[in-house]
Design a protein around this motif. Structure first.
Motif, PDB file in Angstrom:
ATOM      1  N   THR A  90      -3.104  -1.586  10.991  1.00 59.13           N
ATOM      2  CA  THR A  90      -3.570  -0.413  10.246  1.00 59.13           C
ATOM      3  C   THR A  90      -4.993   0.015  10.591  1.00 59.13           C
ATOM      4  N   SER A  98       0.817  -1.216   0.000  1.00 62.77           N
ATOM      5  CA  SER A  98       0.000   0.000   0.000  1.00 62.77           C
ATOM      6  C   SER A  98       0.851   1.266   0.000  1.00 62.77           C
ATOM      7  N   GLY A  99       2.144   1.131   0.305  1.00 67.86           N
ATOM      8  CA  GLY A  99       3.039   2.281   0.336  1.00 67.86           C
ATOM      9  C   GLY A  99       3.950   2.296  -0.874  1.00 67.86           C
ATOM     10  N   GLU A 112       6.164   9.440   9.640  1.00 68.30           N
ATOM     11  CA  GLU A 112       4.853   8.845   9.431  1.00 68.30           C
ATOM     12  C   GLU A 112       4.831   7.989   8.161  1.00 68.30           C
ATOM     13  N   GLN A 113       5.635   8.353   7.168  1.00 71.04           N
ATOM     14  CA  GLN A 113       5.738   7.516   5.964  1.00 71.04           C
ATOM     15  C   GLN A 113       6.186   6.101   6.345  1.00 71.04           C
ATOM     16  N   GLU A 166      -2.541   6.772  13.487  1.00 70.53           N
ATOM     17  CA  GLU A 166      -2.831   7.561  12.294  1.00 70.53           C
ATOM     18  C   GLU A 166      -3.817   8.683  12.605  1.00 70.53           C
ATOM     19  N   ALA A 211      -9.240   4.409  11.085  1.00 69.06           N
ATOM     20  CA  ALA A 211      -7.776   4.482  11.156  1.00 69.06           C
ATOM     21  C   ALA A 211      -7.281   4.005  12.494  1.00 69.06           C
ATOM     22  N   GLN A 249       3.443   4.205   8.280  1.00 59.16           N
ATOM     23  CA  GLN A 249       2.339   3.759   7.435  1.00 59.16           C
ATOM     24  C   GLN A 249       2.689   2.462   6.707  1.00 59.16           C
ATOM     25  N   GLU A 250       3.968   2.113   6.703  1.00 57.72           N
ATOM     26  CA  GLU A 250       4.378   0.807   6.192  1.00 57.72           C
ATOM     27  C   GLU A 250       4.515  -0.207   7.325  1.00 57.72           C
ATOM     28  N   ARG A 286       2.937  -0.257  10.381  1.00 60.37           N
ATOM     29  CA  ARG A 286       1.675  -0.651  11.029  1.00 60.37           C
ATOM     30  C   ARG A 286       0.942  -1.749  10.257  1.00 60.37           C
ATOM     31  N   GLN A 337      -2.361  12.094  13.800  1.00 60.86           N
ATOM     32  CA  GLN A 337      -1.440  12.849  12.959  1.00 60.86           C
ATOM     33  C   GLN A 337      -2.153  14.040  12.327  1.00 60.86           C
TER      34      GLN A 337
END
Length: 344
Positions: free
Chosen positions: A330, A167-168, A317-318, A341, A337, A321-322, A324, A344
């Motif tokens: 996630t 997803s990233g 946070e980038q 998340e 969320a 987001q991978e 979690r 933020q």
């Protein structure tokens, strides 16, 4: 750097001097490690806030340019709390206990109770600081290589258990946390005023912010070559702490005069110390000038740190987001969320 007060020449030559150069060659993140300070100074936090500001001022005064790098405060970036907790789930206890500095600090800092969860986990916090930015390189001296190797081990273990969900920016099944490489940076031998390694714990430092008269007062009584008892006795700059200062700060011309004058007893130690002070004063003049400008404009310092905090949060946070989703964190059962998340 941990906020233990204003920075000294040892901090500058051991790290800051190299950081100023590296900011033009890499995407760099430099932060004041206020969370790190709590691992040993948890019982009295009254100075952490002021010390944090002083370190930030010294960063900027030394030449770190907020247009060229990211300067921020560790605790202002919440993933610095989150990632260590997640990595703690997979880090064997024995890995933490075998880190050399763990036992060394417990033996040396006998006035403090370091038998805490936070102090034991300190190496993992440092590892998280690096992995949070998916760093390729960590600029360290030889004595810190062991911490980077620990970081590599943690990243390797994480990547064995978890892969990117796709997803990233990384393809599904790709590794999320790169194993950082050591970027060895030169750190010259720099003695304190008592001849031992310059350290706040020894009370033998020369601060970057010391006025000229204070600096000269500190250097004047410095220990010298123990074989040079009388003025007429020849000495050896290679066996003298003041000689070590000359090797770092003085010009080749001055260094030649020091060697010739000391070995022939042509100069006295007072004169030699004066030359060393001259060289350090010259080095510190532009640093202190920049510091004074920032001290006179606290709003600008707050703005720089605020922007640095924002950029660091975005980059951290980038990574989260991978991390979690790879760990199954996630979304909650309603499709909302995750807590990390949402804040933020």
């Amino acid at each position: 750097m941990r906020p233990t007060g204003k920075l000294h020449l040892g901090n500058y030559m051991g790290a800051l001097h190299n950081w100023v150069r590296l900011q033009h060659e890499y995407e760099c993140y430099f932060f004041v490690a206020d969370l790190h300070a709590l691992t040993s100074d948890y019982a009295d936090t009254s100075q952490v806030k002021q010390n944090t500001l002083d370190v930030a001022l010294d960063f900027l005064a030394a030449g770190l340019d907020p247009e060229q790098c990211t300067v921020f405060v560790q605790s202002h970036v919440k993933p610095h709390f989150e990632l260590p907790q997640l990595l703690a789930m997979i880090t064997p206890l024995g890995w933490l206990e075998r880190v050399p500095t763990y036992k060394e600090q417990q033996e040396n800092l006998t006035t403090k109770d370091l038998s805490t969860y936070g102090f034991l986990g300190y190496p993992l916090m440092m590892a998280s600081d690096i992995l949070l930015y998916q760093a390729d390189f960590v600029p360290v001296g030889q004595d810190q290589v062991v911490h980077v190797e620990f970081t590599r081990e943690v990243a390797r273990r994480f990547n064995q258990f978890y892969k990117a969900e796709g997803s990233g920016p990384r393809a599904q099944g790709a590794e999320i946390l790169p194993e950082p490489q050591v970027l060895l940076t030169p750190s010259p031998k720099l003695p304190g005023t008592d001849g031992r390694k310059m350290s706040k714990s020894y009370g033998n430092t020369i601060l970057l912010s010391d006025p000229e008269e204070v600096l000269r007062q500190k250097i004047r009584p410095m220990v010298t070559d123990p074989a040079r008892i009388r003025r007429k006795d020849p000495g050896d700059p290679d066996k003298c702490p003041v000689g070590d200062l000359h090797k770092v700060f003085s010009s080749q011309e001055t260094l030649a005069k020091v060697y010739d004058g000391c070995k022939t007893a042509g100069i006295g130690c007072i004169e030699c110390k004066g030359w060393a002070a001259d060289a350090i004063v010259t080095l510190l003049a532009p640093i202190q000038e920049r510091r004074a400008k920032y001290e006179q404009n606290p709003a600008l310092v707050r703005e720089i740190l605020h922007e640095g905090d924002r950029r660091a949060r975005a980059r951290a946070e980038q990574t989260m987001q991978e991390v979690r989703p790879a760990m199954g964190l996630t979304e909650d059962l309603t499709g909302g969320a995750a807590p990390g998340e949402a804040t933020q």
